[in-house]
Design a protein around this motif. Structure first.
Motif, mmCIF file in Angstrom:
data_model
loop_
_atom_site.group_PDB
_atom_site.id
_atom_site.type_symbol
_atom_site.label_atom_id
_atom_site.label_comp_id
_atom_site.label_asym_id
_atom_site.label_seq_id
_atom_site.Cartn_x
_atom_site.Cartn_y
_atom_site.Cartn_z
ATOM 1 N N TRP A 119 40.642 39.769 46.122
ATOM 2 C CA TRP A 119 39.223 39.585 45.586
ATOM 3 C C TRP A 119 39.152 40.215 44.120
ATOM 4 O O TRP A 119 38.177 39.844 43.176
ATOM 5 N N CYS A 120 40.155 41.068 43.463
ATOM 6 C CA CYS A 120 40.301 41.405 42.271
ATOM 7 C C CYS A 120 40.598 39.848 41.457
ATOM 8 O O CYS A 120 40.107 39.751 40.399
ATOM 9 N N HIS A 121 41.444 39.204 41.756
ATOM 10 C CA HIS A 121 41.968 37.806 41.141
ATOM 11 C C HIS A 121 40.356 36.818 41.194
ATOM 12 O O HIS A 121 40.230 36.313 40.483
ATOM 13 N N VAL A 122 39.942 36.967 42.252
ATOM 14 C CA VAL A 122 38.600 36.118 42.422
ATOM 15 C C VAL A 122 37.764 36.460 41.352
ATOM 16 O O VAL A 122 37.119 35.619 40.601
ATOM 17 N N MET A 123 37.317 37.863 41.275
ATOM 18 C CA MET A 123 36.558 38.250 40.406
ATOM 19 C C MET A 123 36.830 37.956 38.950
ATOM 20 O O MET A 123 36.073 37.794 38.157
ATOM 21 N N ALA A 124 38.173 38.173 38.594
ATOM 22 C CA ALA A 124 38.612 37.860 37.463
ATOM 23 C C ALA A 124 38.534 36.306 37.050
ATOM 24 O O ALA A 124 37.813 36.051 35.779
ATOM 25 N N HIS A 125 38.825 35.549 37.750
ATOM 26 C CA HIS A 125 38.664 34.015 37.444
ATOM 27 C C HIS A 125 37.017 33.584 37.326
ATOM 28 O O HIS A 125 36.712 32.809 36.478
ATOM 29 N N GLU A 126 36.234 34.299 38.270
ATOM 30 C CA GLU A 126 34.723 33.859 38.324
ATOM 31 C C GLU A 126 34.127 34.438 36.984
ATOM 32 O O GLU A 126 33.257 34.037 36.554
ATOM 33 N N SER A 127 34.264 35.822 36.672
ATOM 34 C CA SER A 127 33.519 36.555 35.680
ATOM 35 C C SER A 127 34.196 36.954 34.436
ATOM 36 O O SER A 127 33.972 36.666 33.147
ATOM 37 N N PHE A 128 35.448 37.558 34.565
ATOM 38 C CA PHE A 128 36.211 37.909 33.357
ATOM 39 C C PHE A 128 36.919 36.968 32.458
ATOM 40 O O PHE A 128 37.172 37.287 31.390
ATOM 41 N N GLU A 129 37.019 35.948 33.039
ATOM 42 C CA GLU A 129 37.527 34.689 32.442
ATOM 43 C C GLU A 129 36.545 33.865 31.831
ATOM 44 O O GLU A 129 36.724 32.944 30.993
ATOM 45 N N ASP A 130 35.235 34.227 31.995
ATOM 46 C CA ASP A 130 34.074 33.335 31.529
ATOM 47 C C ASP A 130 33.738 33.791 30.263
ATOM 48 O O ASP A 130 33.362 35.052 30.026
ATOM 49 N N GLU A 131 33.590 33.036 29.513
ATOM 50 C CA GLU A 131 33.203 33.181 27.953
ATOM 51 C C GLU A 131 31.824 33.937 28.008
ATOM 52 O O GLU A 131 31.503 35.010 27.013
ATOM 53 N N TYR A 179 28.550 38.719 26.767
ATOM 54 C CA TYR A 179 27.666 39.770 27.308
ATOM 55 C C TYR A 179 28.246 41.123 27.295
ATOM 56 O O TYR A 179 27.779 42.109 26.718
ATOM 57 N N LEU A 180 29.328 41.311 28.103
ATOM 58 C CA LEU A 180 29.897 42.620 28.223
ATOM 59 C C LEU A 180 30.465 43.120 26.801
ATOM 60 O O LEU A 180 30.209 44.581 26.534
ATOM 61 N N ASN A 181 31.223 42.418 26.031
ATOM 62 C CA ASN A 181 31.372 42.648 24.731
ATOM 63 C C ASN A 181 30.394 43.362 23.918
ATOM 64 O O ASN A 181 30.685 44.152 23.052
ATOM 65 N N GLU A 182 29.225 42.931 23.917
ATOM 66 C CA GLU A 182 27.977 43.053 23.226
ATOM 67 C C GLU A 182 27.416 44.472 23.805
ATOM 68 O O GLU A 182 26.967 45.428 22.848
ATOM 69 N N HIS A 183 27.405 44.541 24.873
ATOM 70 C CA HIS A 183 26.474 45.778 25.358
ATOM 71 C C HIS A 183 27.477 46.855 26.444
ATOM 72 O O HIS A 183 26.602 47.810 26.619
#
Length: 662
Positions: free
Chosen positions: A52-64, A69-73
């Motif tokens: 599920w770490c991989h799943v969240m990475a693909h779904e969210s952390f690889e999403d531009e 949003y993360l990088n800004e806030h």
């Protein structure tokens, strides 16, 4: 700003090094940046084999968009829980308190002072019943920090204060014979009589509880204890949890019947289970147990040994992003590899059906009725060869000190009992690597990769588990350097990890380790032994081996066990290692000192010794346990002691077996 994970020694962090998220490792610099920018910290914790770490990475952390949003806030910090178990322990306690459960990926939001104020685990990219989307969570947290920053900080400070209130060692409680028998009764109440194991799905391999049950049977003759241990090991070995072709165990079963595993293979599970099946094979001459021992040991040597000679942390649950792809079969695939006759036979043997037991009509392999013979060997070899040509799961080749200690103990003991010098040699090579790379100025580091040491300090379980492994090597090789090094680790642990306000209690981090918002001290045995229980085990073993400070080690071990008495009484499933140490103390521990060269006496001692007991054969002039124990009538002899009482020396295999039975 950029992603700063590329120079990490953690395979898990390297998996995220190409994310558009500006990840940073856990560091003072990350929190200084959060203070300078006045933004909260997103802390994401996982490990390389986590599906599920991989799943969240693909779904969210690889999403531009999400990354922007993360990088800004936020300042985003990524932690490998295997590399930093101290950080994981602190924020897992918060997550469990806030949500009622825990797991990975773990997602926490912190102030720039590292104080937590919101926590969860996996968040989906779109809202689901009972769970907001990850984007919604980020927006809410950012708005709260912007509009109610003072209240958020006050809430975080209150959470940290609550952590301090909740902490503290358990009060001492006697772990006597009645308490040990009571633990067996409690375990009977949670035992799954139909399917083996304890509790419901998901079902985890209870390796340390099995070890306790075996030791209790050896000391008391308890039929119930042996029955639970045997039936649980039978069920695990028959199910999809166990790799019927290549050996080794998966992390856990998603169902209560051991059919479908969560496919990652962890070094700690396989070290603990190898040791448990080795000890079970001493009490039950079942060929299936011996087969599991041999195949699991060979799995460690074949699939988890690093080029430096140590053992890698894990094999991934996923292959090319698909869980179980390497391991599952259809009837048609079996026929394709084996031909029609053998393929149909194999489908019956391994319970592979057209409907399937896993996903998309595929089946995990199970062995409900053990078979043997030329056909079995030929079919297994052909299927394993064919499987090796499939895409393979990723290897987390990080070397973890504690987990290698567990593997060293298991391989040394199994190699000695099964007369497999290769296994003992593999254990010694791993120990040599750890002492050369992980031990610096008498202190341990947690990890290394490709021969390069990581920066994280060793935690208590590293000292306890590695010391225990070195003590096992001392027993099977009679090399005193393993004993001396183990005692050095124990001395350091007693100085740097002891809770000075509560004799017998220990912290999981050293007194000079990085200060976190709380200092973890978890006494429970979970997937692997608690740091304190692993240290207690090594202390008791070292005392039985006649170390220079044997009396001090014995006393320290007894005090530590007393601190776990309430835990063992209330939740014995989570005190298996503690209960095993207590059984060793009640049995003596048994000591067998063998002088003179007699392979028959040595084999009988290793077969008959009680769990937690010690066996050493060698030169009386160099091995402490053998000192002042002469030959008898010029020939080999065995000296059997329990605690502080010794029998007369014996010279025959039958007399030694009888002494050990007594």
């Amino acid at each position: 700003m950029t992603n700063r994970l590329a120079s990490s020694t953690s395979p898990y962090l390297l998996q995220h090094a190409d994310n558009p998220v500006h990840w940073q490792p856990w560091s003072a610099e990350a929190f200084e940046e959060a203070k300078r920018r006045n933004v909260p910290v997103l802390l994401s914790i996982g490990y390389a084999a986590c599906h599920w770490c991989h799943v969240m990475a693909h779904e969210s952390f690889e999403d531009e968009t999400t990354a922007a949003y993360l990088n800004e806030h936020f300042v985003s910090v990524k932690v490998d829980r295997e590399e930093r178990p101290d950080v994981d322990a602190v924020y897992m306690e918060v997550t469990q308190a806030m949500t009622g459960h825990g797991g990975w990926p773990m997602t926490c939001f912190l102030t720039p002072d590292a104080e937590p104020f919101y926590a969860g685990t996996y968040f989906p990219p779109q809202p689901r019943p009972g769970s907001p989307s990850f984007g919604q969570v980020l927006e809410s947290i950012a708005a709260a920090w912007r509009d109610q920053g003072d209240e958020v900080r006050e809430s975080a400070a209150a959470i940290v204060a609550e952590l301090a209130q909740r902490g503290g060692p358990l009060q001492p409680s006697t772990m006597d014979a009645d308490a040990l028998s009571g633990a067996v009764v409690s375990l009977l109440g949670e035992y799954d009589r139909k399917r083996g194991g304890f509790g419901n799905a998901p079902k985890f391999p209870p390796s340390m509880v099995v070890e306790f049950l075996l030791r209790h049977h050896e000391r008391t003759g308890s039929v119930e204890a042996l029955s639970m241990a045997r039936a649980t090991c039978d069920a695990m070995a028959a199910g999809g949890l166990y790799d019927q072709l290549g050996g080794g165990f998966a992390r856990y079963s998603v169902d209560a019947s051991w059919v479908v595993p969560h496919f990652e293979k962890m070094l700690y599970d396989n070290g603990l289970l190898l040791r448990a099946y080795t000890h079970l094979s001493r009490r039950d001459d079942n060929p299936r147990y011996r087969e599991v021992v041999r195949d699991t040991a060979e799995f460690l040597l074949r699939d988890l040994t690093t080029p430096q000679g140590a053992f890698a942390a894990s094999l991934d649950a996923d292959t090319n992003g698909e869980e179980g792809l390497t391991y599952v079969w259809t009837p048609a695939q079996l026929v394709e590899v084996l031909g029609l006759e053998d393929g149909v036979w194999a489908a019956g043997v391994f319970a592979v059906t057209d409907e399937g037991s896993f996903e998309h009509g595929t089946s995990t392999l199970r062995l409900l009725d053990p078979v043997s013979g030329e056909r079995w060997d030929r079919v297994r070899a052909a299927l394993l060869e064919s499987r090796a040509k499939r895409p393979q799961p990723g290897l987390d080749d990080k070397v973890v000190t504690a987990w290698n200690g567990l593997a060293i103990s298991a391989l040394a003991e199994a190699g000695a009992l099964f007369d497999e010098p290769r296994w003992v040699d593999a254990a010694a090579r791993a120990a040599d690597h750890l002492l050369a790379v992980h031990l610096v100025d008498g202190r341990l580091l947690r990890t290394s990769r490709a021969g390069v040491a990581g920066t994280a300090a060793g935690v208590l379980e590293d000292y306890g588990c590695l010391a225990d492994g070195l003590l096992a090597l001392h027993q099977v090789t009679a090399d005193v350097r393993w004993l001396d090094t183990a005692c050095g680790l124990l001395d350091k642990a007693l100085v740097h990890f002891a809770n000075l306000e509560a004799p017998g209690a220990f912290h999981d981090t050293a007194d000079d380790a990085e200060a976190l918002v709380s200092r973890p001290a978890d006494p429970t045995d979970n997937a692997s032994p608690a740091g304190a229980s692993s240290l207690a085990a090594a202390l008791v073993t070292a005392s039985a081996l006649g170390a220079d400070r044997a009396a001090l080690y014995r006393t320290a071990g007894e005090h530590a066990v007393a601190r776990a008495g309430l835990l063992a009484a209330r939740a014995p499933r989570f005190a298996g290692h503690w209960l095993s140490v207590a059984e060793a103390l009640h049995a003596g521990p048994v000591q067998v000192a063998l002088v003179g060269a007699s392979p028959a006496l040595v084999a009988a001692a290793r077969q008959g010794v009680h769990g937690g007991g010690v066996v050493v054969a060698g030169d009386p002039d160099s091995v402490p346990l053998l000192a002042e124990r002469p030959l008898v009538d010029g020939g080999p002899a065995a000296y059997v002691c329990r605690g502080y009482v010794c029998d007369r020396p014996v010279t025959s295999v039958d007399d030694l077996a009888e002494a050990l039975r007594r």
